[in-house]
Design a protein around this motif. Structure first.
Motif, PDB file in Angstrom:
ATOM      1  N   GLY A 135       0.989  -1.080   0.040  1.00  0.00           N
ATOM      2  CA  GLY A 135       0.077   0.172  -0.021  1.00  0.00           C
ATOM      3  C   GLY A 135       0.943   1.408   0.005  1.00  0.00           C
ATOM      4  N   PRO A 136       0.231   2.465  -0.384  1.00  0.00           N
ATOM      5  CA  PRO A 136       1.047   3.432  -0.493  1.00  0.00           C
ATOM      6  C   PRO A 136       0.977   4.570   0.776  1.00  0.00           C
ATOM      7  CG  PRO A 136      -1.449   3.936  -1.083  1.00  0.00           C
ATOM      8  CD  PRO A 136      -1.171   2.707  -0.621  1.00  0.00           C
ATOM      9  N   VAL A 137       0.828   3.822   2.012  1.00  0.00           N
ATOM     10  CA  VAL A 137       0.880   4.731   3.448  1.00  0.00           C
ATOM     11  C   VAL A 137       1.960   3.764   4.196  1.00  0.00           C
ATOM     12  CG1 VAL A 137      -0.242   5.566   5.288  1.00  0.00           C
ATOM     13  CG2 VAL A 137      -1.397   5.458   3.096  1.00  0.00           C
ATOM     14  N   PHE A 138       2.972   4.529   4.971  1.00  0.00           N
ATOM     15  CA  PHE A 138       3.913   4.117   5.795  1.00  0.00           C
ATOM     16  C   PHE A 138       4.052   4.813   7.014  1.00  0.00           C
ATOM     17  CE2 PHE A 138       4.802   2.783   1.233  1.00  0.00           C
ATOM     18  CZ  PHE A 138       4.920   1.457   1.320  1.00  0.00           C
ATOM     19  N   LEU A 139       4.538   4.358   8.212  1.00  0.00           N
ATOM     20  CA  LEU A 139       4.730   4.828   9.388  1.00  0.00           C
ATOM     21  C   LEU A 139       6.262   4.981   9.204  1.00  0.00           C
ATOM     22  CD1 LEU A 139       3.095   5.779  11.724  1.00  0.00           C
ATOM     23  CD2 LEU A 139       4.086   3.582  12.801  1.00  0.00           C
ATOM     24  N   ALA A 140       6.655   6.503   9.520  1.00  0.00           N
ATOM     25  CA  ALA A 140       8.160   6.873   9.795  1.00  0.00           C
ATOM     26  C   ALA A 140       8.829   5.883  10.551  1.00  0.00           C
ATOM     27  CB  ALA A 140       8.299   8.146  10.335  1.00  0.00           C
ATOM     28  N   GLY A 141      10.039   5.023   9.993  1.00  0.00           N
ATOM     29  CA  GLY A 141      10.694   4.193  10.713  1.00  0.00           C
ATOM     30  C   GLY A 141      10.200   2.812  10.074  1.00  0.00           C
ATOM     31  N   GLU A 142       9.434   2.706   9.309  1.00  0.00           N
ATOM     32  CA  GLU A 142       8.933   1.386   8.635  1.00  0.00           C
ATOM     33  C   GLU A 142       9.983   1.057   7.435  1.00  0.00           C
ATOM     34  OE1 GLU A 142       4.730  -0.766   6.998  1.00  0.00           O
ATOM     35  OE2 GLU A 142       4.726   1.349   7.518  1.00  0.00           O
ATOM     36  N   LEU A 143       9.773  -0.262   7.222  1.00  0.00           N
ATOM     37  CA  LEU A 143      10.573  -0.736   5.893  1.00  0.00           C
ATOM     38  C   LEU A 143       9.577  -0.613   4.711  1.00  0.00           C
ATOM     39  CD1 LEU A 143      13.189  -1.975   4.428  1.00  0.00           C
ATOM     40  CD2 LEU A 143      12.071  -4.199   5.144  1.00  0.00           C
ATOM     41  N   MET A 144      10.093   0.465   3.717  1.00  0.00           N
ATOM     42  CA  MET A 144       9.086   0.364   2.502  1.00  0.00           C
ATOM     43  C   MET A 144       9.763  -0.597   1.397  1.00  0.00           C
ATOM     44  SD  MET A 144       8.307   3.499  -0.273  1.00  0.00           S
ATOM     45  CE  MET A 144      10.005   3.335  -0.806  1.00  0.00           C
ATOM     46  N   GLU A 145       9.048  -1.296   0.824  1.00  0.00           N
ATOM     47  CA  GLU A 145       9.348  -2.115  -0.219  1.00  0.00           C
ATOM     48  C   GLU A 145       8.496  -1.946  -1.553  1.00  0.00           C
ATOM     49  OE1 GLU A 145      10.860  -6.150   2.221  1.00  0.00           O
ATOM     50  OE2 GLU A 145       8.697  -6.103   1.664  1.00  0.00           O
TER      51      GLU A 145
ATOM     52  N   LEU B 194      -4.424   0.237   7.349  1.00  0.00           N
ATOM     53  CA  LEU B 194      -5.801   0.670   7.261  1.00  0.00           C
ATOM     54  C   LEU B 194      -5.767   2.035   6.468  1.00  0.00           C
ATOM     55  CD1 LEU B 194      -8.895   0.602   8.276  1.00  0.00           C
ATOM     56  CD2 LEU B 194      -8.116   1.659  10.380  1.00  0.00           C
ATOM     57  N   ALA B 195      -4.895   3.039   6.918  1.00  0.00           N
ATOM     58  CA  ALA B 195      -5.065   4.365   6.140  1.00  0.00           C
ATOM     59  C   ALA B 195      -4.782   4.209   4.562  1.00  0.00           C
ATOM     60  CB  ALA B 195      -3.984   5.319   6.561  1.00  0.00           C
ATOM     61  N   SER B 196      -4.220   3.089   4.004  1.00  0.00           N
ATOM     62  CA  SER B 196      -4.185   2.921   2.736  1.00  0.00           C
ATOM     63  C   SER B 196      -5.501   2.832   2.016  1.00  0.00           C
ATOM     64  CB  SER B 196      -3.110   1.447   2.393  1.00  0.00           C
ATOM     65  OG  SER B 196      -2.086   1.772   2.791  1.00  0.00           O
ATOM     66  N   TYR B 197      -6.599   2.361   2.618  1.00  0.00           N
ATOM     67  CA  TYR B 197      -7.623   2.155   1.925  1.00  0.00           C
ATOM     68  C   TYR B 197      -8.152   3.359   1.550  1.00  0.00           C
ATOM     69  CZ  TYR B 197      -7.716  -2.934   3.570  1.00  0.00           C
ATOM     70  OH  TYR B 197      -7.387  -4.260   3.502  1.00  0.00           O
ATOM     71  N   MET B 198      -8.076   4.434   2.124  1.00  0.00           N
ATOM     72  CA  MET B 198      -8.648   5.671   1.759  1.00  0.00           C
ATOM     73  C   MET B 198      -7.525   6.826   1.065  1.00  0.00           C
ATOM     74  SD  MET B 198     -11.759   5.628   2.552  1.00  0.00           S
ATOM     75  CE  MET B 198     -12.136   7.158   2.522  1.00  0.00           C
ATOM     76  N   SER B 199      -6.599   6.266   0.930  1.00  0.00           N
ATOM     77  CA  SER B 199      -5.480   7.058   0.468  1.00  0.00           C
ATOM     78  C   SER B 199      -5.924   7.402  -1.217  1.00  0.00           C
ATOM     79  CB  SER B 199      -4.211   6.289   0.440  1.00  0.00           C
ATOM     80  OG  SER B 199      -3.133   7.150  -0.263  1.00  0.00           O
ATOM     81  N   HIS B 200      -5.465   8.620  -1.547  1.00  0.00           N
ATOM     82  CA  HIS B 200      -5.775   8.979  -3.004  1.00  0.00           C
ATOM     83  C   HIS B 200      -4.522   8.673  -3.985  1.00  0.00           C
ATOM     84  CE1 HIS B 200      -3.654  12.608  -1.595  1.00  0.00           C
ATOM     85  NE2 HIS B 200      -3.208  12.688  -2.708  1.00  0.00           N
ATOM     86  N   PHE B 201      -3.742   8.144  -3.395  1.00  0.00           N
ATOM     87  CA  PHE B 201      -2.358   7.372  -4.029  1.00  0.00           C
ATOM     88  C   PHE B 201      -2.883   5.981  -4.247  1.00  0.00           C
ATOM     89  CE2 PHE B 201       0.030  10.600  -1.396  1.00  0.00           C
ATOM     90  CZ  PHE B 201       0.084  11.620  -2.437  1.00  0.00           C
ATOM     91  N   THR B 202      -2.114   5.438  -5.553  1.00  0.00           N
ATOM     92  CA  THR B 202      -2.390   4.035  -5.666  1.00  0.00           C
ATOM     93  C   THR B 202      -1.153   3.308  -5.422  1.00  0.00           C
ATOM     94  OG1 THR B 202      -1.474   4.340  -8.102  1.00  0.00           O
ATOM     95  CG2 THR B 202      -3.862   4.557  -7.625  1.00  0.00           C
ATOM     96  N   GLY B 203       0.040   3.736  -5.118  1.00  0.00           N
ATOM     97  CA  GLY B 203       1.165   3.039  -4.884  1.00  0.00           C
ATOM     98  C   GLY B 203       1.791   2.198  -6.241  1.00  0.00           C
ATOM     99  N   THR B 204       1.177   2.778  -7.130  1.00  0.00           N
ATOM    100  CA  THR B 204       1.961   2.103  -8.665  1.00  0.00           C
ATOM    101  C   THR B 204       1.884   3.278  -9.635  1.00  0.00           C
ATOM    102  OG1 THR B 204       0.590   0.073  -8.014  1.00  0.00           O
ATOM    103  CG2 THR B 204       1.361   0.270 -10.239  1.00  0.00           C
ATOM    104  N   ASN B 205       2.995   2.944 -10.513  1.00  0.00           N
ATOM    105  CA  ASN B 205       3.139   4.035 -11.645  1.00  0.00           C
ATOM    106  C   ASN B 205       3.806   3.512 -12.489  1.00  0.00           C
ATOM    107  OD1 ASN B 205       2.632   6.397 -13.099  1.00  0.00           O
ATOM    108  ND2 ASN B 205       3.801   7.704 -11.528  1.00  0.00           N
ATOM    109  N   SER B 206       3.924   3.774 -13.632  1.00  0.00           N
ATOM    110  CA  SER B 206       4.602   3.206 -14.939  1.00  0.00           C
ATOM    111  C   SER B 206       5.018   4.388 -15.788  1.00  0.00           C
ATOM    112  CB  SER B 206       3.968   2.387 -15.772  1.00  0.00           C
ATOM    113  OG  SER B 206       2.765   2.942 -16.314  1.00  0.00           O
ATOM    114  N   ILE B 207       6.173   3.840 -16.703  1.00  0.00           N
ATOM    115  CA  ILE B 207       6.686   5.106 -17.593  1.00  0.00           C
ATOM    116  C   ILE B 207       7.393   4.139 -18.797  1.00  0.00           C
ATOM    117  CG2 ILE B 207       9.069   5.072 -16.732  1.00  0.00           C
ATOM    118  CD1 ILE B 207       9.371   7.766 -17.449  1.00  0.00           C
ATOM    119  N   ASN B 208       7.268   4.571 -19.989  1.00  0.00           N
ATOM    120  CA  ASN B 208       8.205   3.932 -21.194  1.00  0.00           C
ATOM    121  C   ASN B 208       9.451   4.594 -21.455  1.00  0.00           C
ATOM    122  OD1 ASN B 208       5.955   1.690 -21.392  1.00  0.00           O
ATOM    123  ND2 ASN B 208       4.818   3.529 -22.677  1.00  0.00           N
TER     124      ASN B 208
END
Length: 386
Positions: A11-21, A371-385
């Protein structure tokens, strides 16, 4: 052409200090059956996190930065993740190389995993009236003798600030023990900073301690107000009750608003004595004449920013109350016990009233980022060519 897709699986929401993958996939979309299909090459790719700060010039007076030129030419192999972004980069992590000299045959794809600890000393994501903090994961990649291409994936960061001191030793269990877990697993779980932070958050916001307030104006007592706690998580409901039977002054109407206050630190204010910016996030309005008791419930949206402070801005939360009271006593309608006909009571056509307001400070803390990811306007996904 190479298609690059970045996806944050959790998901696109993280707590400071959390590991983002984040999983980053490079694909050669050409079919190997095509006559024009050929292998595609990338010289390198890297990724890093950065936070952009933007302030309103009419409200915030920042120190002069001087004229800084972008030292990165389009054909250089230096990655500056904030290139082309508005504002200032106030935080970034060291870049991590994903690969060098990647060759993809037609129809082939390769996936790389990027992981990084979200900096714990940075501000939270915030879009206010005067100040904005925006986090992005930037992936840079380049072909040989070609300009650098940047893929940005915005995400949200929650920061735990204003947590009270724990009422127990740090080595004591924070969450209820689970008899179905082995001791080694339980101790390993408690050792994880994210788990301990979420456990502490749950304990802090679950503690109830009713607060009673006498609501009065210059003419006397209006009501007694009770709120069960003043520390909340995102997504919780704020519940309060009024007892008007103990009041001496008739209350015709009341309203309760959930508001945030954005205050610029004094040394950065554009004008001396500059006021705070107030934003409403919900309102409850009720008529209460001849009502003995009443209650309200205001939900805290999951997409708002919890209270925090930086060198430039402070965000606080409050409940704003407004009351409309009568200047003279108002007799309630009388209904006889043996009366068989329906009685219609008409309100007074003219009532002399007083109005007054009251602000009650509260604390709003983060919630579980999943839980906060469900109401986020971010998708956590993006692409480029490329």
């Amino acid at each position: 052409m190479i298609e690059v897709v970045a996806s944050m699986a959790r998901g696109p929401v993280f707590l400071a200090g959390e590991l983002m993958e984040c999983l980053i996939t490079f694909t050669n979309p050409m079919s190997h059956f095509s006559t024009s299909a050929s292998s595609e090459m990338l010289a390198w790719a890297s990724a890093q996190i950065h936070c952009q700060f933007h302030a309103s010039e009419s409200r915030v007076a920042l120190p002069a930065q001087g004229n800084k030129q972008d030292v990165q030419a389009e054909s250089d192999t230096v990655l500056i993740p904030s290139r082309g972004e508005r504002g200032q980069c106030v935080l970034d992590t060291p870049p991590k190389i994903l690969f060098c000299d990647l060759c993809l045959d037609p129809g082939e794809s390769k996936t790389y995993s990027y992981s990084e600890i979200v900096p714990i000393d940075g501000p939270p994501s915030f879009r206010g009236q005067a100040v904005k903090y925006v986090y992005k994961l930037t992936i840079g990649c380049q072909r040989v003798n070609s300009p650098i291409k940047l893929l940005r994936v915005p995400f949200r960061v929650l920061v735990l600030q204003g947590m009270p001191e724990p009422p127990f030793p740090q080595d004591e269990e924070v969450s209820p023990s689970n008899p179905f877990l082995e001791e080694e697993e339980a101790s390993r779980r408690d050792a994880r900073p994210l788990e301990r932070a979420l456990d502490m958050l749950m304990v802090t916001t679950s503690r109830r301690c009713p607060h009673m307030f006498n609501i009065t104006n210059m003419r006397g007592k209006v009501a007694k107000f009770c709120i069960f706690k003043t520390v909340y998580r995102l997504g919780e409901d704020i519940i309060g009750t009024f007892n008007f039977s103990e009041g001496d002054i008739p209350c015709l109407q009341y309203s309760v608003s959930l508001q945030s206050e954005e205050e610029i630190q004094e040394q950065y204010q554009r004008r001396p004595g500059q006021g705070v910016s107030v934003t409403g996030h919900g309102r409850h309005l009720e008529s209460c004449l001849h009502t003995a008791s009443s209650h309200f419930s205001l939900p805290i949206p999951l997409n708002v920013t919890p209270g925090f402070s930086t060198d430039i801005v402070i965000l606080r939360w409050r409940l704003h109350f407004e009351f409309v009271t009568a200047r003279e006593p108002m007799e309630p309608p009388t209904v006889l016990q043996n009366q068989s006909e329906v009685t219609v009571w008409s309100g007074a056509e003219h009532v002399d009233v007083d109005t007054f307001s009251w602000d009650l400070p509260i604390k709003v803390l983060p919630t579980n980022p999943a839980l906060a990811s469900y109401m986020s306007h971010f998708t956590g996904t993006n692409s480029i060519n490329i």
